[in-house]
Design an enzyme around this catalytic site. Structure first.
Site, PDB file in Angstrom:
ATOM      1  N   LYS A  32     -31.029   7.915  29.282  1.00 28.79           N
ATOM      2  CA  LYS A  32     -31.972   8.526  28.332  1.00 28.79           C
ATOM      3  C   LYS A  32     -33.250   7.698  28.281  1.00 28.79           C
ATOM      4  O   LYS A  32     -33.216   6.494  28.053  1.00 28.79           O
ATOM      5  CB  LYS A  32     -31.358   8.596  26.937  1.00 28.79           C
ATOM      6  CG  LYS A  32     -32.300   9.224  25.904  1.00 28.79           C
ATOM      7  CD  LYS A  32     -31.578   9.528  24.612  1.00 28.79           C
ATOM      8  CE  LYS A  32     -31.619   8.385  23.619  1.00 28.79           C
ATOM      9  NZ  LYS A  32     -32.908   8.206  22.939  1.00 28.79           N
ATOM     10  N   ASP A  59     -36.003  12.172  26.256  1.00 31.45           N
ATOM     11  CA  ASP A  59     -35.873  12.400  24.806  1.00 31.45           C
ATOM     12  C   ASP A  59     -37.213  12.189  24.112  1.00 31.45           C
ATOM     13  O   ASP A  59     -37.433  11.171  23.466  1.00 31.45           O
ATOM     14  CB  ASP A  59     -34.801  11.443  24.256  1.00 31.45           C
ATOM     15  CG  ASP A  59     -34.512  11.694  22.784  1.00 31.45           C
ATOM     16  OD1 ASP A  59     -34.800  12.805  22.293  1.00 31.45           O
ATOM     17  OD2 ASP A  59     -33.998  10.776  22.125  1.00 31.45           O
ATOM     18  N   LYS A  61     -38.525  14.732  22.121  1.00 35.78           N
ATOM     19  CA  LYS A  61     -38.482  15.583  20.913  1.00 35.78           C
ATOM     20  C   LYS A  61     -39.786  16.351  20.698  1.00 35.78           C
ATOM     21  O   LYS A  61     -40.480  16.163  19.699  1.00 35.78           O
ATOM     22  CB  LYS A  61     -38.133  14.740  19.675  1.00 35.78           C
ATOM     23  CG  LYS A  61     -36.763  14.063  19.762  1.00 35.78           C
ATOM     24  CD  LYS A  61     -36.402  13.390  18.448  1.00 35.78           C
ATOM     25  CE  LYS A  61     -35.052  12.715  18.490  1.00 35.78           C
ATOM     26  NZ  LYS A  61     -35.017  11.512  19.372  1.00 35.78           N
ATOM     27  N   ASP A  64     -44.469  21.383  18.711  1.00 40.35           N
ATOM     28  CA  ASP A  64     -45.884  21.764  18.737  1.00 40.35           C
ATOM     29  C   ASP A  64     -45.934  23.288  18.810  1.00 40.35           C
ATOM     30  O   ASP A  64     -44.889  23.944  18.687  1.00 40.35           O
ATOM     31  CB  ASP A  64     -46.558  21.112  19.961  1.00 40.35           C
ATOM     32  CG  ASP A  64     -48.029  20.785  19.705  1.00 40.35           C
ATOM     33  OD1 ASP A  64     -48.745  21.680  19.206  1.00 40.35           O
ATOM     34  OD2 ASP A  64     -48.445  19.655  19.997  1.00 40.35           O
ATOM     35  N   ILE A  65     -47.122  23.846  19.023  1.00 39.70           N
ATOM     36  CA  ILE A  65     -47.178  25.301  19.154  1.00 39.70           C
ATOM     37  C   ILE A  65     -46.438  25.710  20.433  1.00 39.70           C
ATOM     38  O   ILE A  65     -46.331  24.906  21.372  1.00 39.70           O
ATOM     39  CB  ILE A  65     -48.638  25.831  19.153  1.00 39.70           C
ATOM     40  CG1 ILE A  65     -49.452  25.212  20.292  1.00 39.70           C
ATOM     41  CG2 ILE A  65     -49.299  25.571  17.802  1.00 39.70           C
ATOM     42  CD1 ILE A  65     -50.826  25.858  20.466  1.00 39.70           C
ATOM     43  N   THR A 123     -31.152  12.012  11.587  1.00 40.27           N
ATOM     44  CA  THR A 123     -30.133  11.353  10.754  1.00 40.27           C
ATOM     45  C   THR A 123     -30.752  10.342   9.796  1.00 40.27           C
ATOM     46  O   THR A 123     -30.081   9.854   8.891  1.00 40.27           O
ATOM     47  CB  THR A 123     -29.065  10.659  11.617  1.00 40.27           C
ATOM     48  OG1 THR A 123     -29.736   9.878  12.599  1.00 40.27           O
ATOM     49  CG2 THR A 123     -28.156  11.660  12.284  1.00 40.27           C
ATOM     50  N   ARG A 214     -27.121   0.237  22.350  1.00 45.46           N
ATOM     51  CA  ARG A 214     -26.803  -1.189  22.209  1.00 45.46           C
ATOM     52  C   ARG A 214     -25.384  -1.578  22.603  1.00 45.46           C
ATOM     53  O   ARG A 214     -25.192  -2.660  23.180  1.00 45.46           O
ATOM     54  CB  ARG A 214     -27.142  -1.635  20.779  1.00 45.46           C
ATOM     55  CG  ARG A 214     -28.652  -1.750  20.576  1.00 45.46           C
ATOM     56  CD  ARG A 214     -29.063  -1.715  19.137  1.00 45.46           C
ATOM     57  NE  ARG A 214     -28.894  -0.372  18.569  1.00 45.46           N
ATOM     58  CZ  ARG A 214     -29.283  -0.036  17.351  1.00 45.46           C
ATOM     59  NH1 ARG A 214     -29.837  -0.934  16.560  1.00 45.46           N
ATOM     60  NH2 ARG A 214     -29.125   1.204  16.921  1.00 45.46           N
TER      61      ARG A 214
HETATM   62  O1  C5P Z   1     -28.238   1.590  20.341  1.00 44.22           O
HETATM   63  P1  C5P Z   1     -27.653   2.886  19.880  1.00 44.22           P
HETATM   64  O2  C5P Z   1     -26.336   3.230  20.527  1.00 44.22           O
HETATM   65  O3  C5P Z   1     -27.627   3.019  18.380  1.00 44.22           O
HETATM   66  O4  C5P Z   1     -28.702   3.949  20.431  1.00 44.22           O
HETATM   67  C1  C5P Z   1     -28.619   5.295  20.129  1.00 44.22           C
HETATM   68  C2  C5P Z   1     -29.746   6.050  20.767  1.00 44.22           C
HETATM   69  O5  C5P Z   1     -29.713   7.373  20.276  1.00 44.22           O
HETATM   70  C3  C5P Z   1     -31.146   5.508  20.444  1.00 44.22           C
HETATM   71  O6  C5P Z   1     -31.990   5.805  21.562  1.00 44.22           O
HETATM   72  C4  C5P Z   1     -31.562   6.324  19.256  1.00 44.22           C
HETATM   73  O7  C5P Z   1     -32.956   6.481  19.163  1.00 44.22           O
HETATM   74  C5  C5P Z   1     -30.906   7.665  19.548  1.00 44.22           C
HETATM   75  N1  C5P Z   1     -30.628   8.466  18.367  1.00 44.22           N
HETATM   76  C6  C5P Z   1     -29.839   8.019  17.320  1.00 44.22           C
HETATM   77  N2  C5P Z   1     -29.601   8.822  16.241  1.00 44.22           N
HETATM   78  C7  C5P Z   1     -30.146  10.029  16.198  1.00 44.22           C
HETATM   79  C8  C5P Z   1     -30.925  10.506  17.243  1.00 44.22           C
HETATM   80  C9  C5P Z   1     -31.140   9.687  18.326  1.00 44.22           C
HETATM   81  O8  C5P Z   1     -29.330   6.924  17.349  1.00 44.22           O
HETATM   82  N3  C5P Z   1     -29.874  10.801  15.181  1.00 44.22           N
END
Ligand code: C5P
Length: 234
Positions: A32, A59, A61, A64-65, A123, A214
């Protein structure tokens, strides 16, 4: 089984992203590329990751129009990404334009259309924040409303939190794909993720793809961490 692990390349430079990708590629299904890396390194980093043979989830996101989102999606198709995200709150016309553009641009490029994934409610937002912007204040109901709208508008997949998977599986067609971040194995810190599931729990609940950052890239040995997660799924 197709490998459902998507590693979030949440690193600030192309060099770091490519080094990480090369290290873990054999153990994962896709990478991603999000706003941090794309804004720093541009479309070239997408080409470089694709050149390793790995699939790419862009990703960004889009919101826009419809005409602008359609053109951005077409550009993403020309970059040969396999998945991309748009905000469902952009509305039905925007979602339809995105999906149609994905199909049309893919046909022109002679490749399969990427999966256009709808993001429902971030979230990071709670009921108070939703109310503040004039939305339905019940997060679960708003997620379901946008998810349904996305399906009616022709999208074939959604991004959702792990704890939304089961409820969404009740209301979306079985062929729709669910991509979920918020995955933790239990061996590492939850970091800023508040509502997490293990990889196995998320797949059992009905996830199609797991976005993992992570727990893989910050592990002492990222390749081993990815292999362990994959083994936990089989
Ligand atoms: O490091 P971690 O496993 O938390 O990374 C999760 C990835 O998913 C990050 O790139 C984060 O921006 C993305 N993400 C998220 N929660 C969301 C939408 C996207 O953690 N609701």
């Amino acid at each position: 089984m197709r490998n459902p692990i998507i590693v979030a390349l949440d690193v600030p430079s192309a060099d770091q992203a490519i080094a990480l990708a090369e290290q873990v590629a054999p153990a994962v299904g896709a990478f991603k590329i999000g706003k941090e890396l794309f804004t720093a390194a541009g479309p070239d980093v997408v080409r470089k990751i694709r050149a390793t043979g790995a699939s790419v989830f862009l990703d960004l996101k889009f919101h826009d129009i419809p005409n602008t989102v359609a053109k951005a999606v077409a550009s993403a198709v020309r970059l040969d990404v396999q998945m991309l995200t748009i905000h469902t709150s952009g509305g039905p016309a925007m979602m339809r334009a995105a999906e149609e553009s994905a199909q049309k641009a893919a046909l022109q490029a002679g490749r399969a259309a990427p999966l256009v994934l709808g993001v429902t409610v971030l979230t990071s937002m709670d009921g108070n924040e939703l109310s503040a912007i004039g939305y339905e204040g019940n997060v679960g109901r708003q997620v379901e409303r946008l998810a349904q709208l996305a399906m009616e508008s022709g999208l074939r997949g959604l991004v959702c939190s792990p704890l939304e998977i089961a409820a969404l599986r009740q209301i979306i067609p079985s062929h729709a794909q669910l991509v979920t971040p918020g995955i933790r194995t239990g061996a590492e810190q939850a970091d800023d993720q508040k509502r997490t599931l293990t990889p196995r729990e998320a797949m059992d609940a009905g996830a199609s793809w797991l976005v993992i950052g992570r727990p893989i890239y910050a592990a002492p040995n990222p390749r081993e961490a990815a292999e362990k997660i994959l083994a936990s799924l089989t």
